[in-house]
Design a protein around this motif. Structure first.
Motif, PDB file in Angstrom:
ATOM      1  N   GLY A 170       0.806  -1.213   0.000  1.00  0.00           N
ATOM      2  CA  GLY A 170       0.000   0.000   0.000  1.00  0.00           C
ATOM      3  C   GLY A 170       0.839   1.264   0.000  1.00  0.00           C
ATOM      4  N   LYS A 195      -8.315  -0.307  -1.739  1.00  0.00           N
ATOM      5  CA  LYS A 195      -8.817  -1.559  -1.170  1.00  0.00           C
ATOM      6  C   LYS A 195      -9.377  -2.467  -2.254  1.00  0.00           C
ATOM      7  N   ALA A 249      -6.377  -3.809  -4.329  1.00  0.00           N
ATOM      8  CA  ALA A 249      -5.518  -4.645  -3.490  1.00  0.00           C
ATOM      9  C   ALA A 249      -6.174  -5.975  -3.157  1.00  0.00           C
ATOM     10  N   SER A 250      -7.507  -6.011  -3.153  1.00  0.00           N
ATOM     11  CA  SER A 250      -8.213  -7.255  -2.853  1.00  0.00           C
ATOM     12  C   SER A 250      -7.874  -8.345  -3.855  1.00  0.00           C
ATOM     13  N   SER A 260      -4.324  -9.695  -2.818  1.00  0.00           N
ATOM     14  CA  SER A 260      -4.288 -10.424  -1.552  1.00  0.00           C
ATOM     15  C   SER A 260      -5.056 -11.736  -1.633  1.00  0.00           C
ATOM     16  N   ASP A 274      -6.361  -2.024   9.711  1.00  0.00           N
ATOM     17  CA  ASP A 274      -6.318  -2.096   8.257  1.00  0.00           C
ATOM     18  C   ASP A 274      -7.523  -1.395   7.632  1.00  0.00           C
ATOM     19  N   GLY A 327      -4.372   1.436   7.531  1.00  0.00           N
ATOM     20  CA  GLY A 327      -3.889   0.470   6.553  1.00  0.00           C
ATOM     21  C   GLY A 327      -2.413   0.245   6.363  1.00  0.00           C
ATOM     22  N   ASN A 345      -4.979 -10.452   5.380  1.00  0.00           N
ATOM     23  CA  ASN A 345      -5.027  -9.265   4.522  1.00  0.00           C
ATOM     24  C   ASN A 345      -6.193  -9.339   3.542  1.00  0.00           C
ATOM     25  N   ASN A 357      -9.173  -6.673   3.492  1.00  0.00           N
ATOM     26  CA  ASN A 357      -9.342  -5.920   2.250  1.00  0.00           C
ATOM     27  C   ASN A 357     -10.759  -6.071   1.698  1.00  0.00           C
ATOM     28  N   SER A 381     -13.315  -4.365   4.074  1.00  0.00           N
ATOM     29  CA  SER A 381     -13.239  -2.910   3.935  1.00  0.00           C
ATOM     30  C   SER A 381     -13.813  -2.464   2.596  1.00  0.00           C
ATOM     31  N   LEU A 382     -13.491  -3.239   1.555  1.00  0.00           N
ATOM     32  CA  LEU A 382     -13.998  -2.923   0.231  1.00  0.00           C
ATOM     33  C   LEU A 382     -15.520  -2.890   0.209  1.00  0.00           C
TER      34      LEU A 382
END
Length: 257
Positions: A32, A54, A57-58, A61, A152, A156, A186, A190, A193-194
């Protein structure tokens, strides 16, 4: 979902940022620190940049977590309690982000991370052998799952580094196994949060699509390197990335003050 028209030159740069972020995040955590500054350089408001980050990045991860699970690096069944606790913490963190200024947390994090890395430097180097845990697994995930999931979701940077350190120092995991478990957690934070960011439309789909492709490539390459090369390869990269995390956070939170 906001509209944003980017110059064509941005798209290859966004792909490379996603690739670098996915590779670094999979190997050592801290991806990040590459992707978020790139998104902020587009002039995005912080919530929109974090939501877009997010989302992209998902992909990295989740891809890395699946690869580690298939390679036998991590047993998903042992992660159920951690996944549940991390899920709760991440959702709470994103919701809290809407009401609290994260500046204080941002100033505190580099010092916490510095202390943990210094401690790790002066203890025996992690190997491919597990050590007796200092805390029962259920209690560990109850504390660190909720706490790091919250962090996170709320802020984050460095969350993966915190996870790996906690798993090595508190749970006695070897560094490769800790890295695999870290990616599962993670991925959980992610995606959780997304979901909250997406419900508010806080992401840019064209940017997500380009960076996600880079994330998938980078995560795959990084996971293969870890599985093939092991702890001796991972140790210097992990500590080096932890140092970058510290310096970046110190600069962001204190450099202009």
């Amino acid at each position: 979902m906001p509209d944003l028209v980017l110059a064509p030159l941005w798209y290859p740069l966004l792909f490379l940022a996603g690739l670098a972020g996915g590779l670094v995040d999979t190997v050592a955590g801290g991806g990040g620190l590459i992707t978020v500054p790139v998104l902020l350089s587009l002039g995005l408001p912080v919530p929109l940049a974090l939501g877009t980050n997010k989302f992209q990045a998902s992909f990295g991860s989740v891809s890395a977590a699946v690869h580690y699970a298939r390679a036998g690096v991590v047993d998903i069944r042992r992660c159920v309690a951690g996944i549940a606790c991390t899920l709760v913490g991440a959702v709470a963190g994103v919701l809290m982000l809407r009401t609290i200024d994260p500046d204080f947390l941002g100033r505190l994090v580099p010092w916490l991370l510095t202390g943990l890395v210094v401690f790790m430097l002066f203890r025996p180097r992690p190997t491919d052998v597990d050590h007796p845990p200092r805390l029962a697994e259920g209690a560990f995930f109850g504390v660190f799952g909720v706490g790091l999931g919250f962090y996170d979701g709320f802020f984050g940077p460095g969350a993966g580094t915190f996870w790996t350190l906690a798993l090595v120092l508190v749970q006695g995991r070897n560094l490769v196994g800790a890295t695999g478990t870290t990616k599962v957690m993670n991925a959980t934070s992610n995606v959780a949060s997304l979901a909250v960011f997406a419900a508010g439309g806080q992401f840019l789909l064209p940017v997500v699509a380009v960076m996600a492709l880079g994330q998938l490539v980078g995560a795959r390459v990084g996971a293969r390197l870890v599985v093939r090369r092991g702890a001796r390869f991972l140790q210097p990269i992990f500590l080096g990335m932890a140092g970058v995390v510290i310096l970046r956070l110190l600069w962001v939170n204190y450099g202009g003050r």
